[in-house]
Design an enzyme around this catalytic site. Sequence first.
Site, mmCIF file in Angstrom:
data_model
loop_
_atom_site.group_PDB
_atom_site.id
_atom_site.type_symbol
_atom_site.label_atom_id
_atom_site.label_comp_id
_atom_site.label_asym_id
_atom_site.label_seq_id
_atom_site.Cartn_x
_atom_site.Cartn_y
_atom_site.Cartn_z
ATOM 1 N N LYS A 119 36.368 15.817 74.561
ATOM 2 C CA LYS A 119 36.998 16.597 73.442
ATOM 3 C C LYS A 119 35.962 17.755 72.865
ATOM 4 C CE LYS A 119 37.396 16.187 68.884
ATOM 5 N NZ LYS A 119 37.622 15.944 67.642
ATOM 6 N N HIS A 139 45.639 15.637 66.446
ATOM 7 C CA HIS A 139 47.020 16.191 66.193
ATOM 8 C C HIS A 139 47.626 16.236 67.466
ATOM 9 C CE1 HIS A 139 46.273 17.183 61.954
ATOM 10 N NE2 HIS A 139 45.241 17.435 62.406
#
Length: 209
Positions: A119, A139
Amino acid sequence: IEILDEAYGRAPQQASHEPVFELVLTLLSQHTSDLNSGVAMHRLWEAFPSWDAVLAAPLPAVEDAIRPGGLAPTKSKRLHALLAEVRERCPDWDLEFLRDLPLEEAKAWLTSLPGVGPKTAACVLLFALERPALPVDTHVERVSKRLGLVPPKMPADRAHDVLEAMLEPEQVYAFHVDLIQHGRRTCHARGPKCDACPLEPRCPKVGVG
């Protein structure tokens, strides 16, 4: 992407051209809100005029500067280790060469740094250098699994590769930003607003609840 763009709007992509800044900001954003990590980053930059100055500072001073972001004792140590390795490899702090490497090589270089996972690497490539690397935050992961784009039990690290492969390079930024907006505004972790969801007609409701 089209449905969520219409529902929420989307800011155009603007690269920061500051890969080290994005590295540090993403580290500070772990396990906290964007507001808190932004305050921590602002205080760090107020306290220290350069990355060399951060490295030269005693850990308690760095810890104090980034305290608003939470987990300051842990993050200060990780920050020192990360910056020390970056400076060892690139004494001028210039990571622009990542723009020209094949994408997988650029990811591999970043994830070889201490504390940098898929990420963080994708955030640096997407937001600093406009490379089509997809960051999968909480999310994006939640919405993707509820929509059935990836299996419910797929690890987030694997989801990065699978979701990114579904997208054209020019769609990556839009997909990332739109799913974050949707996750924050509608598809909440608890109590998702399914009755107000623009994607409800297409949603298999995988994992809702």
